[in-house]
Scaffold this motif. Sequence first.
Motif, PDB file in Angstrom:
ATOM      1  N   VAL A 114       0.841  -1.203   0.000  1.00 54.78           N
ATOM      2  CA  VAL A 114       0.000   0.000   0.000  1.00 54.78           C
ATOM      3  C   VAL A 114       0.873   1.249   0.000  1.00 54.78           C
ATOM      4  CG1 VAL A 114      -1.702   1.336   1.303  1.00 54.78           C
ATOM      5  CG2 VAL A 114      -1.965  -1.151   1.092  1.00 54.78           C
ATOM      6  N   ARG A 115       1.912   1.262   0.845  1.00 54.46           N
ATOM      7  CA  ARG A 115       2.808   2.410   0.891  1.00 54.46           C
ATOM      8  C   ARG A 115       3.494   2.632  -0.464  1.00 54.46           C
ATOM      9  NH1 ARG A 115       4.287   0.049   5.894  1.00 54.46           N
ATOM     10  NH2 ARG A 115       6.232  -0.734   4.965  1.00 54.46           N
ATOM     11  N   GLN A 116       3.971   1.536  -1.056  1.00 61.38           N
ATOM     12  CA  GLN A 116       4.643   1.630  -2.345  1.00 61.38           C
ATOM     13  C   GLN A 116       3.689   2.117  -3.435  1.00 61.38           C
ATOM     14  OE1 GLN A 116       7.866   1.368  -3.018  1.00 61.38           O
ATOM     15  NE2 GLN A 116       8.665  -0.681  -2.589  1.00 61.38           N
ATOM     16  N   ALA A 117       2.458   1.616  -3.408  1.00 58.31           N
ATOM     17  CA  ALA A 117       1.479   2.010  -4.415  1.00 58.31           C
ATOM     18  C   ALA A 117       1.138   3.490  -4.302  1.00 58.31           C
ATOM     19  CB  ALA A 117       0.219   1.163  -4.292  1.00 58.31           C
ATOM     20  N   ARG A 118       1.048   3.989  -3.088  1.00 61.14           N
ATOM     21  CA  ARG A 118       0.770   5.411  -2.901  1.00 61.14           C
ATOM     22  C   ARG A 118       1.902   6.273  -3.459  1.00 61.14           C
ATOM     23  NH1 ARG A 118      -1.241   4.716   3.343  1.00 61.14           N
ATOM     24  NH2 ARG A 118      -3.470   4.333   2.911  1.00 61.14           N
ATOM     25  N   ALA A 119       3.115   5.794  -3.305  1.00 57.33           N
ATOM     26  CA  ALA A 119       4.266   6.566  -3.760  1.00 57.33           C
ATOM     27  C   ALA A 119       4.511   6.424  -5.260  1.00 57.33           C
ATOM     28  CB  ALA A 119       5.515   6.131  -2.998  1.00 57.33           C
ATOM     29  N   LEU A 120       4.314   5.214  -5.784  1.00 52.77           N
ATOM     30  CA  LEU A 120       4.695   4.917  -7.164  1.00 52.77           C
ATOM     31  C   LEU A 120       3.540   4.952  -8.161  1.00 52.77           C
ATOM     32  CD1 LEU A 120       7.055   1.914  -6.319  1.00 52.77           C
ATOM     33  CD2 LEU A 120       7.751   4.249  -6.917  1.00 52.77           C
ATOM     34  N   ARG A 121       2.317   4.776  -7.682  1.00 49.69           N
ATOM     35  CA  ARG A 121       1.124   4.718  -8.540  1.00 49.69           C
ATOM     36  C   ARG A 121       1.317   3.761  -9.731  1.00 49.69           C
ATOM     37  NH1 ARG A 121      -3.299   8.084  -7.140  1.00 49.69           N
ATOM     38  NH2 ARG A 121      -2.754   8.889  -5.083  1.00 49.69           N
ATOM     39  N   PRO A 122       1.618   2.513  -9.460  1.00 49.48           N
ATOM     40  CA  PRO A 122       1.805   1.548 -10.556  1.00 49.48           C
ATOM     41  C   PRO A 122       0.488   1.265 -11.266  1.00 49.48           C
ATOM     42  CG  PRO A 122       1.690   0.398  -8.482  1.00 49.48           C
ATOM     43  CD  PRO A 122       1.716   1.866  -8.146  1.00 49.48           C
ATOM     44  N   ILE A 134      -5.572  -9.720   0.948  1.00 55.53           N
ATOM     45  CA  ILE A 134      -6.981  -9.320   0.897  1.00 55.53           C
ATOM     46  C   ILE A 134      -7.148  -7.904   1.425  1.00 55.53           C
ATOM     47  CG2 ILE A 134      -9.299  -9.802   1.760  1.00 55.53           C
ATOM     48  CD1 ILE A 134      -8.501 -12.749   1.914  1.00 55.53           C
ATOM     49  N   ALA A 135      -6.598  -7.641   2.603  1.00 55.35           N
ATOM     50  CA  ALA A 135      -6.703  -6.309   3.192  1.00 55.35           C
ATOM     51  C   ALA A 135      -6.015  -5.272   2.322  1.00 55.35           C
ATOM     52  CB  ALA A 135      -6.114  -6.311   4.596  1.00 55.35           C
ATOM     53  N   ALA A 136      -4.853  -5.631   1.783  1.00 56.81           N
ATOM     54  CA  ALA A 136      -4.119  -4.697   0.937  1.00 56.81           C
ATOM     55  C   ALA A 136      -4.898  -4.389  -0.339  1.00 56.81           C
ATOM     56  CB  ALA A 136      -2.749  -5.272   0.591  1.00 56.81           C
ATOM     57  N   THR A 137      -5.475  -5.415  -0.945  1.00 53.51           N
ATOM     58  CA  THR A 137      -6.269  -5.213  -2.160  1.00 53.51           C
ATOM     59  C   THR A 137      -7.449  -4.296  -1.887  1.00 53.51           C
ATOM     60  OG1 THR A 137      -5.644  -7.361  -3.086  1.00 53.51           O
ATOM     61  CG2 THR A 137      -7.679  -6.359  -3.912  1.00 53.51           C
ATOM     62  N   ARG A 138      -8.138  -4.546  -0.786  1.00 52.45           N
ATOM     63  CA  ARG A 138      -9.287  -3.713  -0.428  1.00 52.45           C
ATOM     64  C   ARG A 138      -8.886  -2.245  -0.326  1.00 52.45           C
ATOM     65  NH1 ARG A 138     -10.404  -6.174   3.857  1.00 52.45           N
ATOM     66  NH2 ARG A 138     -11.803  -7.689   2.890  1.00 52.45           N
ATOM     67  N   GLN A 139      -7.753  -1.986   0.290  1.00 54.55           N
ATOM     68  CA  GLN A 139      -7.300  -0.613   0.476  1.00 54.55           C
ATOM     69  C   GLN A 139      -6.852   0.011  -0.846  1.00 54.55           C
ATOM     70  OE1 GLN A 139      -4.762  -0.297   3.837  1.00 54.55           O
ATOM     71  NE2 GLN A 139      -4.636   1.945   3.775  1.00 54.55           N
ATOM     72  N   LEU A 140      -6.126  -0.744  -1.642  1.00 59.57           N
ATOM     73  CA  LEU A 140      -5.660  -0.241  -2.929  1.00 59.57           C
ATOM     74  C   LEU A 140      -6.819   0.112  -3.849  1.00 59.57           C
ATOM     75  CD1 LEU A 140      -2.718  -2.729  -3.631  1.00 59.57           C
ATOM     76  CD2 LEU A 140      -2.538  -0.335  -2.946  1.00 59.57           C
ATOM     77  N   VAL A 141      -7.826  -0.754  -3.886  1.00 59.65           N
ATOM     78  CA  VAL A 141      -8.987  -0.514  -4.743  1.00 59.65           C
ATOM     79  C   VAL A 141      -9.805   0.660  -4.220  1.00 59.65           C
ATOM     80  CG1 VAL A 141     -11.158  -1.497  -5.587  1.00 59.65           C
ATOM     81  CG2 VAL A 141      -9.078  -2.894  -5.562  1.00 59.65           C
ATOM     82  N   ALA A 142      -9.997   0.714  -2.911  1.00 58.54           N
ATOM     83  CA  ALA A 142     -10.779   1.797  -2.319  1.00 58.54           C
ATOM     84  C   ALA A 142     -10.159   3.164  -2.602  1.00 58.54           C
ATOM     85  CB  ALA A 142     -10.917   1.588  -0.817  1.00 58.54           C
ATOM     86  N   GLU A 143      -8.833   3.212  -2.613  1.00 60.73           N
ATOM     87  CA  GLU A 143      -8.141   4.479  -2.862  1.00 60.73           C
ATOM     88  C   GLU A 143      -7.879   4.727  -4.346  1.00 60.73           C
ATOM     89  OE1 GLU A 143      -4.701   5.268  -0.433  1.00 60.73           O
ATOM     90  OE2 GLU A 143      -5.527   4.138   1.264  1.00 60.73           O
ATOM     91  N   GLY A 144      -8.232   3.750  -5.191  1.00 62.51           N
ATOM     92  CA  GLY A 144      -8.035   3.911  -6.625  1.00 62.51           C
ATOM     93  C   GLY A 144      -6.578   4.048  -7.030  1.00 62.51           C
ATOM     94  N   LEU A 145      -5.694   3.338  -6.335  1.00 63.45           N
ATOM     95  CA  LEU A 145      -4.259   3.493  -6.554  1.00 63.45           C
ATOM     96  C   LEU A 145      -3.730   2.674  -7.720  1.00 63.45           C
ATOM     97  CD1 LEU A 145      -3.052   3.345  -2.835  1.00 63.45           C
ATOM     98  CD2 LEU A 145      -3.299   5.380  -4.274  1.00 63.45           C
ATOM     99  N   THR A 146      -4.324   1.514  -7.958  1.00 65.71           N
ATOM    100  CA  THR A 146      -3.759   0.578  -8.927  1.00 65.71           C
ATOM    101  C   THR A 146      -4.756  -0.539  -9.207  1.00 65.71           C
ATOM    102  OG1 THR A 146      -1.912  -0.986  -9.275  1.00 65.71           O
ATOM    103  CG2 THR A 146      -2.707  -0.736  -7.039  1.00 65.71           C
ATOM    104  N   GLN A 147      -4.593  -1.216 -10.333  1.00 62.51           N
ATOM    105  CA  GLN A 147      -5.328  -2.446 -10.593  1.00 62.51           C
ATOM    106  C   GLN A 147      -4.592  -3.584  -9.895  1.00 62.51           C
ATOM    107  OE1 GLN A 147      -8.177  -2.724 -12.094  1.00 62.51           O
ATOM    108  NE2 GLN A 147      -8.387  -0.874 -13.338  1.00 62.51           N
ATOM    109  N   VAL A 148      -5.332  -4.524  -9.341  1.00 63.04           N
ATOM    110  CA  VAL A 148      -4.704  -5.630  -8.616  1.00 63.04           C
ATOM    111  C   VAL A 148      -4.911  -6.944  -9.360  1.00 63.04           C
ATOM    112  CG1 VAL A 148      -4.635  -6.956  -6.472  1.00 63.04           C
ATOM    113  CG2 VAL A 148      -4.999  -4.474  -6.396  1.00 63.04           C
ATOM    114  N   LEU A 149      -3.808  -7.620  -9.642  1.00 62.04           N
ATOM    115  CA  LEU A 149      -3.822  -8.940 -10.260  1.00 62.04           C
ATOM    116  C   LEU A 149      -3.283  -9.920  -9.229  1.00 62.04           C
ATOM    117  CD1 LEU A 149      -4.084 -10.921 -12.613  1.00 62.04           C
ATOM    118  CD2 LEU A 149      -1.871 -10.105 -13.459  1.00 62.04           C
TER     119      LEU A 149
END
Length: 226
Positions: free
Chosen positions: A41-49, A64-79
Amino acid sequence: MTVTVLIADDHEAIRFGLATILDNAEGIKVVGEAADGAAAVRQARALRPDVTLMDIRMPGTDGIAATRQLVAEGLTQVLVLTTFDLDEYVDGTLQAGAAGFLIKSVEAPRLIEAVKLVAAGEGVLAPQITRRVITAFAAAGQDPASAPQGLGDLTEREREVLGCLGEGLSNAQIGTRLYIGETTVKTHVSRVLAKLDLRSRVQAAILAQENGLTRENSVADLRERP
């Protein structure tokens, strides 16, 4: 356009292998790695992959928790990359809004293709995972997608698009089948997800299968490539 990728996995050797495959692929660049969900999550916020490859079971904050947070914040697509013995966790990641699921034993060309598809807004479903997720939800008396009652709000065209999603068709393939442009397909997909209160086309695909909206009306007909 280069697709940027963040790799989240607690095994360094796996991260190294994935990074080697993707960095050697045309049009893809690995921009970061994380050994747990919180770091991802920290890396995604900084890098916006564009795409985050996410393991499910990791120490501390899991996938699971990380995906939920990443999607909620619209930071990245999760595979999500998973293994058969972790399939009991896949439904949680599905509900969290992951854009796709692959088995960790996936061959390099398929992985590269999947990353590019997810970055383009498509969904990727490994048939083995999809079947087991639906079976698990059925056994528990649950629906894998969150709002089947919203089906009545869809227009006829939107129902057709939802059925195509259930067959694992890409936007281009949906456009060809329905004789409409890809931009129009994207608009319909967005409206379907909004009306059904779904976070990803993967959720929509499973809902379509569960409600018999595909031509084949069979889980076995879901394609690994959308």
